[in-house]
Write a protein that holds these residues in place. Structure first.
Motif, PDB file in Angstrom:
ATOM      1  N   LEU A 228       0.823  -1.206   0.000  1.00 50.99           N
ATOM      2  CA  LEU A 228       0.000   0.000   0.000  1.00 50.99           C
ATOM      3  C   LEU A 228       0.859   1.259   0.000  1.00 50.99           C
ATOM      4  O   LEU A 228       1.862   1.347   0.718  1.00 50.99           O
ATOM      5  CB  LEU A 228      -0.929   0.013   1.213  1.00 50.99           C
ATOM      6  CG  LEU A 228      -2.096  -0.985   1.190  1.00 50.99           C
ATOM      7  CD1 LEU A 228      -2.819  -0.978   2.530  1.00 50.99           C
ATOM      8  CD2 LEU A 228      -3.070  -0.642   0.067  1.00 50.99           C
ATOM      9  N   SER A 401      -6.256  -3.790  -4.279  1.00 53.68           N
ATOM     10  CA  SER A 401      -6.005  -2.840  -3.194  1.00 53.68           C
ATOM     11  C   SER A 401      -7.294  -2.308  -2.585  1.00 53.68           C
ATOM     12  O   SER A 401      -7.369  -2.060  -1.377  1.00 53.68           O
ATOM     13  CB  SER A 401      -5.168  -1.669  -3.722  1.00 53.68           C
ATOM     14  OG  SER A 401      -3.990  -2.129  -4.335  1.00 53.68           O
ATOM     15  N   GLN A 404      -8.640  -4.686   0.239  1.00 54.01           N
ATOM     16  CA  GLN A 404      -7.477  -5.186   0.958  1.00 54.01           C
ATOM     17  C   GLN A 404      -7.826  -6.019   2.187  1.00 54.01           C
ATOM     18  O   GLN A 404      -7.175  -7.010   2.476  1.00 54.01           O
ATOM     19  CB  GLN A 404      -6.595  -3.994   1.374  1.00 54.01           C
ATOM     20  CG  GLN A 404      -5.224  -4.372   1.861  1.00 54.01           C
ATOM     21  CD  GLN A 404      -4.305  -4.821   0.735  1.00 54.01           C
ATOM     22  OE1 GLN A 404      -4.726  -4.943  -0.404  1.00 54.01           O
ATOM     23  NE2 GLN A 404      -3.060  -5.063   1.051  1.00 54.01           N
ATOM     24  N   THR A 433      -0.548  -5.235  -3.934  1.00 54.43           N
ATOM     25  CA  THR A 433      -0.687  -5.196  -2.472  1.00 54.43           C
ATOM     26  C   THR A 433      -1.044  -6.555  -1.873  1.00 54.43           C
ATOM     27  O   THR A 433      -1.517  -6.620  -0.748  1.00 54.43           O
ATOM     28  CB  THR A 433      -1.772  -4.176  -2.087  1.00 54.43           C
ATOM     29  OG1 THR A 433      -3.019  -4.555  -2.683  1.00 54.43           O
ATOM     30  CG2 THR A 433      -1.402  -2.776  -2.550  1.00 54.43           C
TER      31      THR A 433
END
Length: 523
Positions: A228, A401, A404, A433
């Motif tokens: 991130l 992402s 997440q 991510t």
């Protein structure tokens, strides 16, 4: 006081129960990953539809169950699409209404053994047709196919090499039908047990007979996962971090380095400085770098998501533009009608443009790479085509992402195991991510996963395989078989209805001739 059966007839109770029953199979998928639960997870739904008081009620149970399944499978979309997630689940849930109607048609009451045997073919075939329809890219694609729950089961992966994820879904539903019959229909337990034994025998035969991928060397592949990146200029900061992590791979003898989806936020022709920096990384590591550009192109109008191969001298010219876009995430279907979705969620403000065809990239060291972008790894036909065209390695570049903290990253990573097993080709799933993962040509996991908390690189010694699997050679034959079963059902039912209509036709006495007169009573 009303009995439980009387209460169960109430639509106010049956609807929520059906939705809950439909949601149960989701527990077999990541993150719970109770893969064994998939063999009985559909049983409550089957029993509920079987006991429906009317065919219409059974169809409604199928709709409610389908709604529960789709909503539970895609619950992580709620923060992005809000109420539109419920609308989509409601529309797609209707696909299971005919399936549940067939459940009642074949299993209601005390079915004969013949009806049970037919159900063991018809109901899995009908389920497969539901998965076929909803696998269309415009309806959200084949995310959450029941067979995908078996991504970490070696015998199931072997079956996937024979008939793809379609064969796994068919057999799982057949097992669930057999278990439901064992529970509810005592007089038909023999065919149910025979179905379970046949499924076990089919799995064993596939384990022994289906050809194994032939090893044809190895490749050393590195995945760069920046993690991130917050704040302004996140695209520049991400590139800086990817650059720093990639430099750590120097001297490790890698053949290919893979960055995740949207790893570069500007067209490389518009940003020659980024192209030069990436080429310098290629020279430092001795490997080509597969990046993913999410930007407005300089040579044509519109925004594309493109896999771009960069070598020591800059972009090599190998480029793949994403073909299958995520509905609402990357484009809004019928934007003139559904554009309001952008005001209630995070739907795409501008439609991405589509690529026109799949490509193979020559990544150096004799390595032929078949790239896919994010959502496309859910489509078995795309990896099958790449393997048939001669790909040595499959690569999926992804970014989850936005989701997440949900089940989405691990669900997405698990799909690569199935695509590898289906095609007999190792597959790299590289993300921004997490979760990043690599699987061998039999679908087996290789090396470590990079989780959603990681900002790191990982190097994998990936086995390269030769030859084609039965699935690559023969394609989606389980789907064709399911369509033939349903076509046979419709023809049989049509002929039966025609015979019944003729059998109950009113009798019309023959017309009297002119010289005939009716017989009067008493004469």
């Amino acid at each position: 006081m009303r009995t439980f059966e009387e209460r169960l007839a109430s639509p106010w109770l049956r609807g929520p129960l059906a939705a809950l029953a439909g949601a149960l199979p989701v527990l077999a998928f990541p993150a719970p990953s109770w893969w064994w639960f998939a063999y009985v997870a559909v049983v409550p739904w089957l029993l509920l539809a079987r006991a429906a008081p009317t065919p219409r009620r059974a169809a409604y149970d199928g709709w409610c169950g389908g709604f529960g399944f789709m909503l539970a499978m895609h619950h992580w979309l709620l923060p992005s699409l809000h109420v539109f997630t419920v609308v989509i689940a409601s529309l797609l849930g209707a696909l299971w209404a005919p399936w549940a109607w067939l459940v009642r048609r074949f299993l209601a009451g005390v079915p004969t053994r013949g009806r049970v045997v037919a159900a063991l073919l018809v109901l899995p075939s009908a389920w497969l047709c539901v998965e076929l329809v909803r696998s269309w890219q415009g309806l959200g694609g084949p995310w959450g196919m029941l067979g995908a729950s078996q991504w970490q089961v070696a015998p199931a992966l072997r079956l996937a090499s024979v008939g793809g994820v379609w064969l796994l879904s068919f057999l799982l539903v057949a097992v669930n039908v057999a278990v439901a019959v064992l529970v509810a229909v005592r007089r038909a337990r023999v065919p149910a047990l025979a179905a379970l034994l046949a499924t076990a025998a089919a799995g064993s035969a596939a384990w022994v007979w289906s050809p194994r991928p032939d090893a044809d060397g190895t490749a050393r592949v590195a995945v760069v996962q920046p993690g991130l990146v917050d704040g302004t200029d996140s695209g520049e900061k991400r590139f800086d971090r990817e650059e720093r992590l990639t430099r750590e791979l120097a001297g490790q003898g890698v053949d290919l380095i893979v960055w995740g989806e949207s790893s570069v936020g500007s067209d490389l022709a518009e940003r020659p400085d980024l192209a030069r920096r990436t080429a310098a990384l290629s020279r430092a590591t001795g490997a080509d770098i597969l990046v993913n550009v999410d930007a407005r192109r300089s040579d044509r109008p519109g925004i594309y998501k493109s896999s771009v191969l960069v070598g020591a001298d800059g972009p090599t010219g190998d480029r793949y533009d994403k073909m299958r876009l995520v509905p609402f995430g990357e484009y809004v279907p019928a934007r003139s009608l559904l554009g309001w979705a952008t005001s209630v969620g995070k739907a795409a403000g501008e439609d991405r443009r589509r690529g026109t065809g799949q490509v193979l990239m020559n990544a150096g060291h004799g390595l032929r790479v078949g790239p896919l972008v994010c959502f496309e790894t859910a489509f078995p036909d795309m990896t099958r085509r790449l393997a048939g065209d001669g790909a040595d390695l499959l690569v999926g570049q992804s970014s989850t992402s936005t989701f997440q903290s949900s089940w989405a990253p691990v669900q997405h990573a698990s799909l690569a195991a199935l695509r590898a097993a289906e095609t007999g080709r190792s597959m790299v799933h590289a993300t921004l991510t997490g979760v990043s993962a690599v699987y061998g040509p039999a679908g087996q996991r290789i090396g470590p996963w990079l989780g959603t908390d990681a900002s790191a690189t990982a190097v994998y010694d990936v086995e390269l395989a030769d030859g084609v699997t039965p699935y690559v050679r023969f394609g989606d034959w389980p789907v064709l078989g399911a369509l033939l079963v349903l076509a046979g059902l419709f023809l049989t039912e049509g002929a039966r209805a025609f015979r019944l209509r003729r059998g109950f036709a009113p009798h019309v006495p023959p017309a009297r001739t002119a010289h005939e007169s009716p017989v009067r009573p008493g004469r």
